[in-house]
Design a protein around this motif. Structure first.
Motif, PDB file in Angstrom:
ATOM      1  N   ALA A  78     -11.874   3.468 -94.282  1.00 29.90           N
ATOM      2  CA  ALA A  78     -12.651   3.113 -93.099  1.00 29.90           C
ATOM      3  C   ALA A  78     -13.369   1.783 -93.260  1.00 29.90           C
ATOM      4  CB  ALA A  78     -13.657   4.221 -92.789  1.00 29.90           C
ATOM      5  N   GLU A  79     -13.658   1.379 -94.499  1.00 31.74           N
ATOM      6  CA  GLU A  79     -14.405   0.131 -94.684  1.00 31.74           C
ATOM      7  C   GLU A  79     -13.585  -1.095 -94.294  1.00 31.74           C
ATOM      8  OE1 GLU A  79     -16.545  -0.052 -98.509  1.00 31.74           O
ATOM      9  OE2 GLU A  79     -16.566   2.129 -98.406  1.00 31.74           O
ATOM     10  N   CYS A  80     -12.259  -1.031 -94.472  1.00 36.20           N
ATOM     11  CA  CYS A  80     -11.404  -2.130 -94.018  1.00 36.20           C
ATOM     12  C   CYS A  80     -10.931  -1.877 -92.590  1.00 36.20           C
ATOM     13  CB  CYS A  80     -10.168  -2.269 -94.903  1.00 36.20           C
ATOM     14  SG  CYS A  80     -10.489  -2.965 -96.522  1.00 36.20           S
ATOM     15  N   HIS A  81     -10.457  -0.634 -92.339  1.00 33.39           N
ATOM     16  CA  HIS A  81      -9.760  -0.349 -91.078  1.00 33.39           C
ATOM     17  C   HIS A  81     -10.670   0.177 -89.982  1.00 33.39           C
ATOM     18  CE1 HIS A  81      -5.860  -1.028 -92.961  1.00 33.39           C
ATOM     19  NE2 HIS A  81      -6.229  -0.257 -93.966  1.00 33.39           N
ATOM     20  N   GLY A  82     -11.900   0.504 -90.325  1.00 32.47           N
ATOM     21  CA  GLY A  82     -12.846   0.957 -89.307  1.00 32.47           C
ATOM     22  C   GLY A  82     -12.466   2.306 -88.720  1.00 32.47           C
ATOM     23  N   ASP A  83     -12.717   2.436 -87.451  1.00 30.79           N
ATOM     24  CA  ASP A  83     -12.470   3.688 -86.740  1.00 30.79           C
ATOM     25  C   ASP A  83     -10.962   3.875 -86.543  1.00 30.79           C
ATOM     26  OD1 ASP A  83     -12.413   5.873 -85.136  1.00 30.79           O
ATOM     27  OD2 ASP A  83     -13.421   4.936 -83.418  1.00 30.79           O
ATOM     28  N   ALA A  84     -10.432   4.947 -87.159  1.00 32.61           N
ATOM     29  CA  ALA A  84      -8.981   5.152 -87.123  1.00 32.61           C
ATOM     30  C   ALA A  84      -8.469   5.400 -85.719  1.00 32.61           C
ATOM     31  CB  ALA A  84      -8.600   6.309 -88.035  1.00 32.61           C
ATOM     32  N   THR A  85      -9.300   5.984 -84.856  1.00 33.87           N
ATOM     33  CA  THR A  85      -8.816   6.286 -83.505  1.00 33.87           C
ATOM     34  C   THR A  85      -8.446   4.995 -82.769  1.00 33.87           C
ATOM     35  OG1 THR A  85     -11.091   6.330 -82.710  1.00 33.87           O
ATOM     36  CG2 THR A  85     -10.095   8.453 -83.226  1.00 33.87           C
ATOM     37  N   ALA A  86      -9.073   3.868 -83.169  1.00 34.62           N
ATOM     38  CA  ALA A  86      -8.712   2.585 -82.563  1.00 34.62           C
ATOM     39  C   ALA A  86      -7.721   1.828 -83.441  1.00 34.62           C
ATOM     40  CB  ALA A  86      -9.971   1.750 -82.338  1.00 34.62           C
ATOM     41  N   SER A  87      -8.049   1.693 -84.738  1.00 36.84           N
ATOM     42  CA  SER A  87      -7.239   0.813 -85.587  1.00 36.84           C
ATOM     43  C   SER A  87      -5.873   1.404 -85.938  1.00 36.84           C
ATOM     44  CB  SER A  87      -7.995   0.485 -86.872  1.00 36.84           C
ATOM     45  OG  SER A  87      -8.177   1.648 -87.654  1.00 36.84           O
ATOM     46  N   MET A  88      -5.742   2.717 -85.949  1.00 33.51           N
ATOM     47  CA  MET A  88      -4.478   3.329 -86.346  1.00 33.51           C
ATOM     48  C   MET A  88      -3.637   3.793 -85.143  1.00 33.51           C
ATOM     49  SD  MET A  88      -4.083   3.113 -89.588  1.00 33.51           S
ATOM     50  CE  MET A  88      -5.037   1.623 -89.866  1.00 33.51           C
ATOM     51  N   GLY A 140      -0.955   9.568 -88.379  1.00 38.97           N
ATOM     52  CA  GLY A 140       0.081   9.860 -87.382  1.00 38.97           C
ATOM     53  C   GLY A 140      -0.509  10.434 -86.101  1.00 38.97           C
ATOM     54  N   ARG A 141      -1.531  11.261 -86.251  1.00 32.70           N
ATOM     55  CA  ARG A 141      -2.160  11.921 -85.103  1.00 32.70           C
ATOM     56  C   ARG A 141      -2.708  10.906 -84.092  1.00 32.70           C
ATOM     57  NH1 ARG A 141      -3.777  13.827 -81.283  1.00 32.70           N
ATOM     58  NH2 ARG A 141      -4.849  15.781 -80.824  1.00 32.70           N
ATOM     59  N   GLN A 142      -3.095   9.722 -84.588  1.00 30.82           N
ATOM     60  CA  GLN A 142      -3.677   8.698 -83.705  1.00 30.82           C
ATOM     61  C   GLN A 142      -2.625   8.108 -82.765  1.00 30.82           C
ATOM     62  OE1 GLN A 142      -6.809   8.961 -84.123  1.00 30.82           O
ATOM     63  NE2 GLN A 142      -6.583   9.997 -86.102  1.00 30.82           N
ATOM     64  N   SER A 143      -1.345   8.339 -83.065  1.00 29.40           N
ATOM     65  CA  SER A 143      -0.272   7.779 -82.225  1.00 29.40           C
ATOM     66  C   SER A 143       0.330   8.833 -81.311  1.00 29.40           C
ATOM     67  CB  SER A 143       0.837   7.201 -83.100  1.00 29.40           C
ATOM     68  OG  SER A 143       0.331   6.225 -83.950  1.00 29.40           O
ATOM     69  N   ARG A 144      -0.229  10.029 -81.305  1.00 29.53           N
ATOM     70  CA  ARG A 144       0.365  11.110 -80.536  1.00 29.53           C
ATOM     71  C   ARG A 144       0.548  10.706 -79.067  1.00 29.53           C
ATOM     72  NH1 ARG A 144      -1.368  17.490 -80.519  1.00 29.53           N
ATOM     73  NH2 ARG A 144       0.373  17.961 -81.855  1.00 29.53           N
ATOM     74  N   GLY A 145       1.746  10.936 -78.549  1.00 25.62           N
ATOM     75  CA  GLY A 145       2.030  10.621 -77.149  1.00 25.62           C
ATOM     76  C   GLY A 145       2.550   9.214 -76.933  1.00 25.62           C
ATOM     77  N   MET A 146       2.430   8.351 -77.952  1.00 26.09           N
ATOM     78  CA  MET A 146       2.911   6.980 -77.778  1.00 26.09           C
ATOM     79  C   MET A 146       4.398   6.896 -78.112  1.00 26.09           C
ATOM     80  SD  MET A 146      -0.301   4.969 -79.428  1.00 26.09           S
ATOM     81  CE  MET A 146       0.247   3.359 -78.882  1.00 26.09           C
ATOM     82  N   PRO A 147       5.129   6.003 -77.445  1.00 26.63           N
ATOM     83  CA  PRO A 147       6.568   5.919 -77.711  1.00 26.63           C
ATOM     84  C   PRO A 147       6.867   5.279 -79.064  1.00 26.63           C
ATOM     85  CG  PRO A 147       5.909   4.267 -76.111  1.00 26.63           C
ATOM     86  CD  PRO A 147       4.698   5.105 -76.375  1.00 26.63           C
ATOM     87  N   ILE A 148       7.908   5.787 -79.710  1.00 23.96           N
ATOM     88  CA  ILE A 148       8.349   5.213 -80.980  1.00 23.96           C
ATOM     89  C   ILE A 148       8.908   3.809 -80.721  1.00 23.96           C
ATOM     90  CG2 ILE A 148      10.126   5.410 -82.777  1.00 23.96           C
ATOM     91  CD1 ILE A 148       9.725   8.478 -82.588  1.00 23.96           C
ATOM     92  N   VAL A 149       8.482   2.855 -81.548  1.00 25.97           N
ATOM     93  CA  VAL A 149       8.877   1.456 -81.375  1.00 25.97           C
ATOM     94  C   VAL A 149       9.702   1.029 -82.581  1.00 25.97           C
ATOM     95  CG1 VAL A 149       8.042  -0.891 -81.047  1.00 25.97           C
ATOM     96  CG2 VAL A 149       6.708   1.019 -80.178  1.00 25.97           C
ATOM     97  N   SER A 150      10.849   0.406 -82.340  1.00 22.40           N
ATOM     98  CA  SER A 150      11.637  -0.128 -83.446  1.00 22.40           C
ATOM     99  C   SER A 150      12.284  -1.424 -82.975  1.00 22.40           C
ATOM    100  CB  SER A 150      12.696   0.894 -83.872  1.00 22.40           C
ATOM    101  OG  SER A 150      13.470   0.393 -84.924  1.00 22.40           O
ATOM    102  N   THR A 256       3.258  13.930 -83.718  1.00 23.56           N
ATOM    103  CA  THR A 256       2.561  14.245 -84.974  1.00 23.56           C
ATOM    104  C   THR A 256       1.180  14.878 -84.749  1.00 23.56           C
ATOM    105  OG1 THR A 256       3.704  12.367 -85.949  1.00 23.56           O
ATOM    106  CG2 THR A 256       1.814  13.241 -87.175  1.00 23.56           C
ATOM    107  N   PRO A 257       0.825  15.913 -85.448  1.00 23.63           N
ATOM    108  CA  PRO A 257       1.667  16.719 -86.330  1.00 23.63           C
ATOM    109  C   PRO A 257       2.387  17.836 -85.553  1.00 23.63           C
ATOM    110  CG  PRO A 257      -0.618  17.390 -86.534  1.00 23.63           C
ATOM    111  CD  PRO A 257      -0.570  16.353 -85.462  1.00 23.63           C
ATOM    112  N   ALA A 258       3.694  17.863 -85.646  1.00 21.94           N
ATOM    113  CA  ALA A 258       4.467  18.838 -84.890  1.00 21.94           C
ATOM    114  C   ALA A 258       4.615  20.148 -85.675  1.00 21.94           C
ATOM    115  CB  ALA A 258       5.850  18.271 -84.585  1.00 21.94           C
TER     116      ALA A 258
END
Lengths: 261, 106
Positions: A78-88, A140-150, A256-258
């Protein structure tokens, strides 16, 4: 003797059907479906409700680890990445990603361990350890519902290598991933439905495992079933296969997590 | 890192039947498995669960080796008074975990 000729014919027809379907190729984009669509009502309910999804236990532990100082650098994620709900948000949807320093694609587990060794001066977590699964599930949970990007061009060689591995017949049973998951999805292998094999919800809580497990564990599971020697955890082949699977599932939402049977 | 997850509605009407859901992390090792070297893995399970509502036991259960890991329990009770629901899990090797959740009855 009289029955032998028709039986030969049946075998010949079955073989011809196999050859024909082995050339089936990629699943059309609009026909792709997550394994979620084929779950029973109970399992769907279990995944959808955070308080009944057992993987929540790992997500909560992951959140604690995120905020916990570690290593000789005495620094928390958290000290580098801060709040995971936003940064992750959206991070897990684009992994494996190309790492400029390693000059190779790395998956989310490897990314976490690189952060640990390089930024926190801590020992890396073992693959499939509770801690690594917990952090991966939390991120992974922070990306739930977002489309997979490649879309990363630098991932192309790995995706190509992964595609070759997916099509390659391996093991004593001499099967490829594609024979089940491209050509025969929706049919049954004994009583189990053959899914398309999209990695939308990893790490998953698999009821059979009674535990959370990574995509690599699942891949090794399939390879053992094919009587092939599984890739080591973190092997470049395993990451390439992950990269191909994520490209193949591009656009499908992260779960995630399924929960899976 | 055993920790329970409890789901109870925040507010319930007097006389209403409401659902209580509990989930706890536990390996629930059956005691029937062996390692690759043939050594028996000792049993390590939760053996007892109870829930009390303002001190009165409203639900309890004995657990056995066939119960899966991370046991999930759901049961119902009738809303009588505002107060607390207290949960208790007891198991092998001195395992003991408690949790309590407030209930507001309107």
């Amino acid at each position: 003797m009289t029955g032998s000729l028709p039986r030969c014919l049946i075998v010949a027809i079955a073989l011809a059907a196999c050859v024909a379907s082995a050339n089936g190729g990629d699943i059309p984009l609009d026909q792709r479906r997550s394994g979620y669509a084929d779950l029973g009502r109970d399992t769907k309910a279990m995944q959808d409700d955070d308080t009944s999804n057992p993987a929540t236990l790992w997500v909560l532990d992951g959140e604690a680890l995120w905020n916990q100082k570690a290593g000789s650098a005495n620094r928390a994620c958290a000290e580098c990445h801060g709040d995971a709900t936003a940064s992750m948000k959206g991070v897990a949807a684009r992994y494996p990603a190309f790492d400029a320093v390693q000059k190779s694609p790395i998956d989310l587990e490897q990314r976490i361990n690189l952060c640990r060794t390089e930024r926190q001066n801590a020992t890396p977590f073992a693959f499939e350890s509770h801690e690594l699964l917990a952090l991966t599930a939390f991120i992974g949970r922070q990306s739930r519902g977002m489309p997979i990007v490649s879309t990363d061009e630098k991932l192309k060689p790995a995706i190509e290598a992964g595609r070759k591995l997916f099509m390659q017949r391996i093991g004593q049973i001499d099967m490829s991933c594609a024979q089940c998951h491209d050509d025969n999805w929706g049919k049954h292998l004994t009583s189990s439905l053959v899914p398309q094999g999209h990695p939308t919800g990893y790490p998953i809580y698999r009821l059979e495992w009674q535990n959370l497990g990574s995509l690599q564990r699942r891949l090794r599971n399939c390879m053992i079933g094919m009587r092939a020697e599984p890739f080591d955890y973190g092997a470049p082949e395993a990451v390439a296969l992950e990269a191909y699977l994520m490209w193949r599932a591009r656009g499908l939402p992260v779960e995630t997590p399924a929960v899976r049977p | 890192m055993a920790r329970p997850l409890i789901n109870v509605p925040a507010k319930v009407k007097r006389g209403q039947v409401f659902e209580i859901k509990t989930l706890i992390s536990h390996i629930m090792e059956t005691g029937f498995r062996y390692t690759t070297t043939g050594q028996r893995i000792p049993r390590d399970i939760i053996t007892f669960f109870s829930c009390s509502y303002n001190g009165e036991e409203i639900f309890s259960a004995d657990f056995y080796p066939a119960v899966s890991a991370n046991p999930f329990l759901t049961f119902y009770t009738v809303a009588t008074e505002s107060g607390t629901l207290e949960f208790k899990w007891i198991g092998d090797n001195g395992f003991s975990e408690t949790a309590s959740v407030p209930v507001t009855v309107e």
